[in-house]
Design an enzyme around this catalytic site. Structure first.
Site, PDB file in Angstrom:
ATOM      1  N   ILE A  60      96.750  38.924 147.115  1.00  0.00           N
ATOM      2  CA  ILE A  60      96.486  39.374 149.060  1.00  0.00           C
ATOM      3  C   ILE A  60      97.510  39.065 149.285  1.00  0.00           C
ATOM      4  O   ILE A  60      97.976  37.700 148.923  1.00  0.00           O
ATOM      5  CB  ILE A  60      94.719  39.024 149.068  1.00  0.00           C
ATOM      6  CG1 ILE A  60      95.070  38.968 150.709  1.00  0.00           C
ATOM      7  CG2 ILE A  60      94.574  37.471 148.826  1.00  0.00           C
ATOM      8  CD1 ILE A  60      93.852  38.628 151.722  1.00  0.00           C
ATOM      9  N   SER A  61      98.191  39.663 149.811  1.00  0.00           N
ATOM     10  CA  SER A  61      99.717  39.353 150.118  1.00  0.00           C
ATOM     11  C   SER A  61      99.876  37.796 151.311  1.00  0.00           C
ATOM     12  O   SER A  61      99.094  37.096 151.973  1.00  0.00           O
ATOM     13  CB  SER A  61     100.939  40.387 150.965  1.00  0.00           C
ATOM     14  OG  SER A  61     100.807  40.764 150.622  1.00  0.00           O
ATOM     15  N   GLN A  62     100.797  37.371 151.323  1.00  0.00           N
ATOM     16  CA  GLN A  62     101.162  36.184 151.452  1.00  0.00           C
ATOM     17  C   GLN A  62     101.189  36.449 153.421  1.00  0.00           C
ATOM     18  O   GLN A  62     101.815  37.870 153.895  1.00  0.00           O
ATOM     19  CB  GLN A  62     102.591  35.473 151.719  1.00  0.00           C
ATOM     20  CG  GLN A  62     103.864  36.027 151.936  1.00  0.00           C
ATOM     21  CD  GLN A  62     104.139  35.381 151.146  1.00  0.00           C
ATOM     22  OE1 GLN A  62     104.906  34.894 149.326  1.00  0.00           O
ATOM     23  NE2 GLN A  62     104.877  34.558 152.082  1.00  0.00           N
TER      24      GLN A  62
END
Length: 213
Positions: A60-62
């Site tokens: 899950i991207s920042q």
């Protein structure tokens, strides 16, 4: 950990410090609780500005990257959006508050099933999550006003460019390795495509075919 006032304030401050200024994007990021998309050991880091592992070897991207990509996409309320790389569903949930309709696809059936369940829990009925090979896009629903890709290809995939409406925008990471990637914005005009480089990023690669859960 709950998305309390203190955590929310720090979270939004981190976004602004990375250049996220669009009010609609900040509002959507505030309303969608990232902790709903982070499971197990990493849940306590849900509000940190860092990528986190999820199932199937994905991430899950920042939050700052999610917000910057969303801001670059310039989603309008009547837009139909395609997301390639559903993952946890976090990016699609953000987009659902900004667009009329969001189609999100992923090569892993289990990720799509889990994301669908989360969308239902959060009452986000304008998202359709589909298991498919993202490199081919979703031709049966094309053209799209906006396309966002959350995995890196060497070049913008031809099928995705073809599914972008004239006047539409696509935001995606491109690069030949997982260490050298650039986030770019592609705008389709009557005469072709215009490319703008936004910033350095690091994403998992865009892989053809369906994944083995």
């Amino acid at each position: 950990m709950s998305f309390d006032a203190d955590a929310k304030m720090k979270f939004l401050y981190a976004l602004r410090s990375h250049g996220v200024t669009e009010a609609r994007v900040l509002d959507a990021m505030e309303k969608i609780d990232r902790a709903r998309f982070v499971k197990g050991l990493f849940a306590e880091r849900a509000y940190a500005d860092m990528p986190l592992p999820i199932a199937c070897g994905q991430t899950i991207s920042q939050p700052s990257v999610v917000a910057l990509m969303t801001q670059a996409l310039d989603v309008q309320p009547r837009d139909k959006v395609l997301e390639v790389g559903c993952g946890s569903g976090y990016q699609a949930a953000i987009l659902s508050l900004l667009a009329r309709r969001v189609y999100t696809i992923d090569r892993f059936r289990s990720l799509v099933a889990e994301a669908r369940a989360t969308f239902a829990e959060l009452d986000l009925p304008n998202i359709t999550a589909i298991t498919a090979d993202g490199s081919h896009g979703l031709p049966e629903q094309a053209p799209f006003d906006r396309i966002i890709v959350t995995a890196a290809a060497e070049d913008p995939p031809g099928p995705l460019l073809a599914q972008l409406r004239v006047g539409g925008i696509m935001v995606l990471p491109v690069g030949q390795s997982d260490t050298v990637q650039s986030l770019i914005r592609v705008t389709r005009s009557e005469t072709g495509f215009e490319y703008e480089e936004l910033r350095a990023v690091r994403f998992v690669p865009l892989v053809e075919g369906l994944g083995q859960d």
